[in-house]
Design a protein around this motif. Structure first.
Motif, short mmCIF file in Angstrom:
data_model
loop_
_atom_site.label_atom_id
_atom_site.label_comp_id
_atom_site.label_asym_id
_atom_site.label_seq_id
_atom_site.Cartn_x
_atom_site.Cartn_y
_atom_site.Cartn_z
N THR A 145 153.86 120.72 25.93
CA THR A 145 154.94 121.81 26.09
C THR A 145 156.43 121.48 25.70
N ASP B 184 147.87 131.74 20.67
CA ASP B 184 148.66 130.80 21.37
C ASP B 184 148.22 130.52 22.81
N GLU B 185 148.35 129.38 23.35
CA GLU B 185 147.80 128.80 24.61
C GLU B 185 146.48 129.20 24.45
N CYS B 186 145.66 128.67 23.64
CA CYS B 186 144.26 128.79 23.47
C CYS B 186 143.40 128.21 24.42
N HIS B 187 144.10 127.43 25.28
CA HIS B 187 143.14 126.48 26.45
C HIS B 187 142.64 127.57 27.37
N ARG B 188 143.33 128.82 27.34
CA ARG B 188 142.90 129.61 28.38
C ARG B 188 141.73 130.63 28.03
N THR C 27 147.55 124.96 21.46
CA THR C 27 147.67 124.54 22.80
C THR C 27 148.49 123.19 23.25
N ARG D 42 141.38 122.48 26.36
CA ARG D 42 140.43 122.43 27.73
C ARG D 42 139.00 122.01 27.16
N ASN E 73 137.82 123.90 23.48
CA ASN E 73 138.57 124.53 22.37
C ASN E 73 137.88 123.68 21.25
N THR F 299 152.71 128.56 32.95
CA THR F 299 152.62 128.36 31.34
C THR F 299 153.39 129.54 30.82
N THR G 47 144.67 120.47 33.32
CA THR G 47 145.17 121.54 32.27
C THR G 47 146.45 122.17 33.09
N GLN H 190 150.51 121.78 32.13
CA GLN H 190 151.31 122.77 31.95
C GLN H 190 152.68 122.95 32.87
#
Length: 814
Positions: free
Chosen positions: A196, A291-295, A320, A324, A331, A492, A512, A516
């Protein structure tokens, strides 16, 4: 005329290396740069002051195109061998992902080919035989698998340059080039992991622009999961697409654009007609950036994954900061192994991310738990169940009013000593907790709330007024809001460049989520003086620093004793000049009792679902929308307790041995004997050298000083800890000098100056007795001006020599 052996390194570059490069066909204006600094220098924190470490600098970087660094050259003067710079050059080449490496002393070049898989790796070349751009580019294409003309053209596509002079940083450049080259080779799933604050969206823009401009990808979808992220993308880095860009909104599907931005939630829904993405054909998009593909997109059964599956023919790039990897959400299984990773630790060490200090505050009920007295009732007058409640219960199941007030008071104390207008995010358990914390902080700061009610605001998913202020909170130029209480909304995607304080009053077990949250403070904004930030931890969440999955150590972790006023914290640290420059020092992990077994089922009371509360344990099993009723109590004695202090080593691992034993081991790794230590100490920059070594070894000076004695200076501290020398206080050393009649060799006025310096040392432990600025303060001003004082010694050089001799006398071994 100077012989070649007597030329400086810079002269060798000018007279021999640069002509050889240009003769080989490298263009001075576009294909090479000299003395290239590619990091900003790590930021060190000392009280409220900061200092930058050294930048990493390459002598030459050669570019086939402005976006393709292809070779690096390390120069040495002619007294070195031709390959003397190779080790450093290889280190830099590894960091910069550069394939071809050269070392030179002006006689020729030693060439190292990092792409070679067989045969000779290193070859000596004459100055006249330096390879041309075309020759190295041919090797590069072969090594990267860019053998087709189409792939080569795509790799050569330039960056977008907006005229401001902004160019991708070295790690962004690596991420961009690796991604474009992978796609050029036909790879259709890419994962980039970037901490980040390191510019993921800018990196994504440059990737998208190159693929779009080259014609390789004509229709592109950028997916995010929060409006704030989408707005930042549209108004920020992607703004250069102008009229080619369109934001997909519900029931408004346009198919005439080339760049599309959308929320997952805006494309999917529970009803088939709400799945707007199906109004596009499966082959409509050539490229999707997630974007933020850990979610949610990482989970196989999510509706978000349905979008990616529907457009499976498109190239898909996942971005990310925290990949995750759980049983249900991976991921790597979907996107493949990360093509490039730039970690929080790398960002801090390079000086691109802000370092942080950690203050841990633990209350009696946090550490010991709270058990209600016999007959204790809650605020509704109902009997409180007799069991031990602990940190996992507080504010989720049980609300203790005095605990909330104490946390608000401690936050306020810290800000009073730091900066009451420092942007601060307080992470709470849920929306109810965030609202109560907002109210408690307002009560602690009535003067500033009276000036502007936005001084403290709740910014959560359910509150439109708060969400409307989110942009003002993240805007460096906007004064208000100052303190934001939140639960999930700001974990996030919030680009809070000037956030100086992160408060943890939420139970965080997810690495995670922890990464963040820490990332909210890691951005640097030098224009507004934001170079580091502080974490106030009320939940022992910073235990996660010890987890192997965490990759960035704190500057230090400090435990707060009972009754300590946090407003004085930074003043106390600033007074100890040696303590605050220490790097990678942390606090001890505190063990907590395990949660009690689940209590008997409570009455099912229907409460509105909290969109910010993601704790599944807080949901009543009776059905959706049912929440367990919290217990509210007051009249509880809540105080701050003193806890032990533990440090982290240079690798971020907690130290479990005795602190002095650990310090002894680390100091002796660099200074094998007392003589080695004394030799370094008596050098001209002895203290700076010693401190630098301690920083690299992860040795904590402040806790050591507390263990040995506050009146012992760094010299005696290390002699005692590492080499078993009896420690003398500064006062004892000053007395020993006077007993030896050392001052009698000087005239009366000069003697008074040296005696005053000795007194200063005994009282304050001066870092640098030779600093002439000392002479502009009392008692020296009573002895004459600096010029008059120099005259008493025969001149400034003689004065400095006398001071240096005094320092030696102070540290003379018995």
């Amino acid at each position: 005329m100077l012989s070649k052996k007597n030329l400086s390194e810079r002269d060798i570059c000018t007279k021999y290396i640069t002509p050889a490069i240009e003769t080989a066909g490298w263009n001075r204006f576009s294909q090479y740069l000299e003395e290239v600094s590619f990091t900003d220098g790590k930021i060190y924190v000392k009280g409220k002051l900061t200092a930058r470490g050294k930048q990493k600098r390459a002598d030459y970087i050669l570019y086939y195109k402005p976006n393709i660094p292809i070779a690096i050259i390390e120069a040495k003067d002619n007294q070195h061998a031709v390959g003397a710079g190779m080790m450093q050059a290889l280190d830099y080449a590894h960091i910069l992902d550069i394939p071809f490496v050269f070392s030179s002393n002006g006689d020729g070049f030693l060439f190292h080919d990092r792409t070679a898989t067989a045969g000779t790796v290193e070859t000596e070349l004459a100055l006249a035989d330096f390879p041309s751009p075309a020759a190295l580019w041919a090797r590069y294409k072969q090594a990267k698998g860019l053998t087709s003309p189409v792939a080569a053209r795509l790799a050569e596509q330039d960056y977008y340059l907006d005229g401001s002079g902004r160019r991708p940083r070295y790690y962004q450049q690596i991420a961009i080039n690796r991604t474009v080259e992978a796609i050029a080779r036909g790879q259709n799933r890419v994962l980039l992991v970037m901490a980040t604050g390191t510019g993921k969206t800018y990196t994504a823009f440059q990737i998208v622009h190159r693929l779009w401009k080259s014609g390789a990808k004509k229709r592109i979808l950028f997916l995010a999961d929060r409006n704030a992220l989408l707005d930042q993308t549209k108004k920020g880095d992607f703004k250069h697409f102008r009229d080619k860009m369109h934001v997909i909104e519900k029931h408004q599907v346009e198919k005439s654009y080339e760049i599309y931005l959308a929320l997952y939630q805006g494309l999917t829904g529970s009803e088939e007609e709400r799945n707007i993405y199906k109004q596009f054909s499966p082959g409509f998009f050539d490229l999707i950036v997630v974007d933020e593909c850990h979610r949610g997109s990482a989970s196989e059964d999510s509706s978000w994954r349905d979008i990616l599956t529907y457009f499976s023919g498109a190239t898909q790039i996942g971005l990310t900061a925290t990949p995750r990897e759980t049983e249900d959400s991976k991921n790597v299984e979907y996107f493949g192994n990360a093509l490039y990773t730039y970690s929080l630790r790398q960002g801090i060490n390079d000086g691109f991310l802000a370092p942080y200090r950690v203050v841990r505050i633990a209350t009696n009920i946090d550490l010991d738990g709270w058990r209600p007295d016999d007959g204790k009732t809650d605020t509704r007058g109902e009997l409180v169940e007799d069991r031990v409640y602990n940190l996992k219960d507080f504010d989720r199941k049980l609300v203790v009013a005095e605990r909330t007030e104490l946390v608000a008071r401690k936050i306020t104390e810290f800000l009073r000593g730091h900066n009451r207008m420092a942007k601060t995010i307080v992470f709470c358990v849920d929306i109810d907790h965030a609202e109560r914390m907002r109210s408690a902080l307002a009560n602690q700061n009535p003067d500033l709330v009276r000036e502007d009610h936005r001084y403290v605001m709740r910014i959560t998913g359910d509150n439109e007024l708060g969400k409307q202020q989110l942009e003002n909170f993240t805007d460096p130029a906007s004064k208000y809001p100052v303190i934001a209480t939140t639960s999930e909304l700001m974990t996030t995607g919030v680009d809070a460049q000037t956030c100086q304080v992160i408060v943890l009053d939420s139970n965080i077990s997810s690495m995670t989520k922890f990464k963040q949250i820490i990332g909210r403070g890691t951005r640097i904004n030098e224009d507004y003086g934001k170079l580091f930030f502080t974490i106030l931890d009320f939940r022992q969440a910073t235990n996660l620093f010890a987890d192997p999955a965490f990759d960035g150590e704190p500057e230090r972790v400090k435990e707060v004793p009972e009754g300590q006023d946090l407003s004085n914290l930074e003043k106390e640290e600033a007074a100890d000049d040696t303590a605050d420059i220490i790097d990678e020092v942390s606090g001890e992990v505190v063990e907590f009792p395990e949660p009690e077994p689940p209590v008997a089922e409570e009455p099912k009371i229907r409460y509105p679902t909290d969109p910010d509360d993601e704790d599944p344990d807080d949901t009543d099993p009776g059905g959706p929308g049912l929440k367990r009723r919290k217990i509210y109590v007051n009249g509880v004695d809540v105080t701050v307790l003193l806890e032990r202090e533990v440090v982290f080593d240079e690798h971020g691992k907690p130290v479990t041995v005795k602190l002095t034993d650990y310090a002894r081991q680390k100091v002796q790794e660099h200074f094998a004997t007392l003589d080695d230590f004394l030799s370094t100490w008596h050098g001209s920059d002895r203290k700076a050298a010693i401190l630098q070594e301690l920083e690299e070894q992860g040795v904590p000076v402040a806790p050591l000083r507390a263990a040995v004695g506050p009146d012992v200076d760094l010299f005696d501290l290390l002699c005692h800890v590492a080499f078993d020398q009896p420690p003398l206080t500064r006062q004892e050393r000053a007395r020993n000098v006077r007993k030896r009649d050392y001052f009698t060799r000087y005239g009366p006025q000069a003697r008074r100056v040296l005696e005053a310096l000795t007194d200063k040392y005994a009282d304050q432990g001066l870092d640098d007795l030779a600093n002439v600025k000392l002479l502009t303060a009392t008692p020296f001003t009573q002895l004459g001006s600096p010029l008059e004082i120099f005259r008493e010694f025969g001149g400034k050089p003689q004065y400095l020599q006398a001071v240096h001799e005094l320092e030696r006398e102070l540290y003379r071994q018995a």
